[in-house]
Design a protein around this motif. Structure first.
Motif, short mmCIF file in Angstrom:
data_model
loop_
_atom_site.label_atom_id
_atom_site.label_comp_id
_atom_site.label_asym_id
_atom_site.label_seq_id
_atom_site.Cartn_x
_atom_site.Cartn_y
_atom_site.Cartn_z
N TYR B 274 4.96 -18.22 13.43
CA TYR B 274 6.38 -17.93 13.65
C TYR B 274 6.54 -16.60 14.41
N ARG B 275 5.68 -15.64 14.09
CA ARG B 275 5.76 -14.36 14.79
C ARG B 275 5.52 -14.58 16.28
N SER B 276 4.52 -15.38 16.59
CA SER B 276 4.22 -15.61 18.01
C SER B 276 5.31 -16.46 18.67
N ALA B 277 6.09 -17.17 17.86
CA ALA B 277 7.21 -17.95 18.42
C ALA B 277 8.46 -17.10 18.56
N GLY B 278 8.35 -15.81 18.27
CA GLY B 278 9.46 -14.91 18.52
C GLY B 278 10.28 -14.55 17.29
N ALA B 279 9.87 -15.06 16.12
CA ALA B 279 10.65 -14.76 14.92
C ALA B 279 10.42 -13.33 14.47
N GLU B 280 11.45 -12.79 13.82
CA GLU B 280 11.33 -11.46 13.25
C GLU B 280 10.96 -11.64 11.78
N ILE B 281 9.81 -11.13 11.38
CA ILE B 281 9.32 -11.32 10.01
C ILE B 281 9.55 -10.03 9.22
N THR B 282 10.22 -10.15 8.09
CA THR B 282 10.49 -8.98 7.26
C THR B 282 10.01 -9.23 5.84
N GLU B 283 9.37 -8.25 5.26
CA GLU B 283 9.02 -8.37 3.84
C GLU B 283 10.27 -8.10 3.02
N VAL B 284 10.54 -8.97 2.04
CA VAL B 284 11.68 -8.77 1.15
C VAL B 284 11.18 -8.80 -0.29
N SER B 285 12.07 -8.45 -1.22
CA SER B 285 11.66 -8.38 -2.61
C SER B 285 12.63 -9.16 -3.49
N LEU B 286 12.08 -10.00 -4.37
CA LEU B 286 12.87 -10.77 -5.34
C LEU B 286 12.30 -10.49 -6.74
N PRO B 287 12.42 -9.25 -7.20
CA PRO B 287 11.73 -8.89 -8.46
C PRO B 287 12.24 -9.65 -9.67
N LEU B 288 13.55 -9.87 -9.77
CA LEU B 288 14.07 -10.57 -10.95
C LEU B 288 13.62 -12.03 -10.95
N THR B 289 13.66 -12.66 -9.78
CA THR B 289 13.24 -14.05 -9.67
C THR B 289 11.78 -14.19 -10.09
N ALA B 290 10.94 -13.31 -9.54
CA ALA B 290 9.51 -13.41 -9.83
C ALA B 290 9.23 -13.22 -11.31
N GLU B 291 9.95 -12.32 -11.95
CA GLU B 291 9.64 -11.98 -13.33
C GLU B 291 10.32 -12.91 -14.34
N TYR B 292 11.56 -13.34 -14.02
CA TYR B 292 12.36 -13.97 -15.07
C TYR B 292 12.78 -15.43 -14.79
N ALA B 293 12.57 -15.93 -13.57
CA ALA B 293 13.11 -17.25 -13.24
C ALA B 293 12.57 -18.35 -14.17
N ILE B 294 11.30 -18.30 -14.48
CA ILE B 294 10.74 -19.38 -15.31
C ILE B 294 11.34 -19.34 -16.71
N ALA B 295 11.50 -18.15 -17.26
CA ALA B 295 12.10 -18.04 -18.60
C ALA B 295 13.55 -18.55 -18.57
#
Lengths: 96, 474
Positions: B274-295
């Motif tokens: 995707y980067r080579s196709a011109g997309a802008e890649i950004t790291e984002v954070s979903l801390p609550l989802t990662a920690e609590y979504a399953i519960a």
């Protein structure tokens, strides 16, 4: 949050109208204890003032026009009934 | 091919019947199928086409149904003894729409009982095998739908996705699995598991096929009060457009501990594409989802399930016990005999978390954290068009490997479950194979009703790769 040890399987099974064998009760107690211990982590989240979310789409108070529409025929509605007689579902006596 | 008359609908149907007969003994994707009925509908499709009255691209195409979606006059078992003899008295809305488009309902496909599971091992009628490795699970709960398409028994199937039940089996079976935005596709005629999370979607070999199926099944339905009125774009036409340089967010928590290295590497290669196709890649954070979504999920889903499954009481339909005579005992005993272990586990957990004294601490708190999780996604979407991640932390696991440990099975849903809680669309598409030859899934998460853009981004990847052209050796 109440401690996970407090799950009373016999009581909950009665609420759920679900007959469980002693073996099932013992197994479920242990497994649900593990799961409740895991979900206890939600206690760490600050939720004061946060509205609960009931479902994923922003629609509320959906109304339908009060008009008669065609439904299932008696025969169709009874086709899956476990016991039936004279266009009715047979049920046990509930009034003495 | 049908439009060009190079093959007739009848010949196509016969080919899928023959293929199914040849491989079904090893795969066990179907709970039941009506070959005579399907061939009859194929002949009718040919007659329409000969008369110049073909109904569009799906006319004459066999489509499988997860055995929780009603087709009038056909069995609907939910892979449960409870509904072993149930015949649907009406069509689900998606069925009505597919029939109107000329599609041929082809078979009732296996699942985890009442869609509760991630492996299709919780079926009362036996497990389904993964066509890529018959000793492994196809994923679940739409495992029959995924295995049937992967094994070439049909070109596409409908499934339902409550916590990943379309995307995870698609990843395990090397397919495209689409879970639409909550409210885009009517749930009328879908046997309810967790009503605030359930959504009907598609399993296909390509993104283009997913777009065509979604086009037919999407849209408002007055018989589902959570169905939304929204303009349905032309999804297939959208695939050809490249709106702008895409902004792709990568949730860093979805690449952490527990992610198989081969899967992480495959997803990194997709990011590089995707980067080579011109997309802008950004790291984002979903801390609550990662920690609590399953519960959150296992509180809300089980609470809703305990309520939805209260209807199976042995009185109006479904299994009724022969060993009880008073009403309460008939309920309790019919349910004991009709439901399998995982369903019982979830009913008990759901009843507990809704019961007096526990409701606020468990269910209400989970609903509040759900609000926070949706908010977290919506904040990230202010700067991103889509999010990209692995679909699953591992490739398909062995039959029996996790079936004795429910919590381990639940943790497998970590990357897919937040999407259901937030009501978002998600798609899984093939992005490689492990050294052992097992498919790897790439998940793209879209904004609410952002299916067109999500499908376009998925299609762009597919056009640059050939994973979707690979078939298992069966």
């Amino acid at each position: 949050m109440n401690s996970s040890a407090e799950i009373n399987i016999e009581y909950v099974a009665r609420l759920a109208r679900l007959a469980l064998t002693a073996t099932e009760q013992a197994k479920l107690s242990q497994q649900l204890g593990d799961i409740l211990h895991y979900v206890d982590k939600l206690k760490q989240v600050e939720v004061a003032g946060i509205e609960p979310m009931a479902h994923g789409s922003p629609v509320f108070n959906v109304w339908a026009a009060d008009v008669v529409v065609a439904g299932l025929s008696v025969e169709e509605a009874l086709r899956n009934a476990p016991e039936q007689r004279a266009d009715s579902i047979v049920v046990p006596k509930v009034v003495e | 091919m049908l439009a060009a008359k190079s093959i007739s609908a009848s010949e196509l149907m016969q080919a899928f019947v023959a293929r199914t007969t040849a491989v079904e003994g090893r795969v066990h994707a179907f709970n039941s199928r009506d070959e005579v009925g399907a061939l009859g509908l194929a002949a009718a499709s040919d007659a329409r086409r000969a008369a110049g009255q073909a109904r569009g691209p799906l006319d004459g195409i066999p489509i499988g149904f997860k055995d929780v979606i009603a087709v009038e006059g056909q069995p609907l078992t939910a892979s449960s003894k409870m509904l072993a003899n149930f015949i649907s008295p009406y069509d689900a809305t998606v069925t009505t729409k597919l029939k109107a488009a000329g599609a041929i309902p082809w078979g009732r496909l296996n699942l985890d009982e009442f869609a509760m599971g991630s492996s299709t091992e919780n079926s009362a009628f036996g497990a389904t095998a993964n066509p890529w490795d018959l000793t492994r699970v196809p994923g679940g709960s739409s495992g029959g739908s995924a295995a049937a398409v992967a094994a070439g028994e049909m070109p596409g199937a409908l499934g339902s996705d409550t916590g990943g039940s379309i995307r995870q089996p698609a990843a395990f079976c090397g397919l495209v699995g689409l879970k639409p935005t909550y409210g885009l596709v009517s749930r009328y005629g879908l046997a309810a598991f967790a009503s605030s999370l359930d959504q009907i979607g598609t399993l296909t070999r390509t993104v283009g096929d997913a777009a065509q199926l979604l086009q037919v099944v999407a849209g408002h339905d007055s018989r589902d009060s959570t169905s939304l009125s929204t303009v349905i774009p032309d999804y297939s036409a959208a695939l050809q457009k490249k709106s702008r340089p895409w902004r792709i967010g990568v949730p860093k928590e979805f690449f952490g501990l527990g992610l198989d290295a081969e899967i992480g590497a495959a997803v990194q290669q997709a990011l590089a594409f995707y980067r080579s196709a011109g997309a802008e890649i950004t790291e984002v954070s979903l801390p609550l989802t990662a920690e609590y979504a399953i519960a959150v999920y296992y509180l809300i889903a089980t609470a809703e399930a305990s309520s939805n499954l209260a209807r199976y009481d042995g009185i109006r339909y479904g299994h009724r016990t022969h060993s009880a005579t008073d009403a309460i005992s008939i309920y309790a005993q019919s349910r004991a005999e009709g439901f399998g272990e995982e369903v019982k586990r979830r009913i008990i957990l759901g009843t507990h978390v809704l019961s007096s004294g526990y409701y606020d601490a468990y269910y209400l708190r989970a609903q509040k954290v759900r609000t926070l999780i949706r908010g977290e996604f919506m904040r990230v979407f202010q700067d991103c068009d889509v999010l990209l991640s692995p679909t699953t932390p591992t490739a398909a696991f062995k039959l029996g490997e996790k079936s004795s440990d429910p919590l381990a099975m639940y943790l497998n849903d970590i990357y897919t479950i937040g999407v259901n809680l937030a009501g978002l669309p998600g798609i899984s598409l093939p992005c490689g194979f492990t050294a052992g030859g097992l498919p790897i899934g790439l998940q793209i998460i879209g904004q609410p009703f952002g299916e067109a853009e999500m499908l376009t981004i998925a299609h762009t990847y597919e056009q640059g790769h050939s994973w979707h052209t690979k078939y298992p050796n069966l």
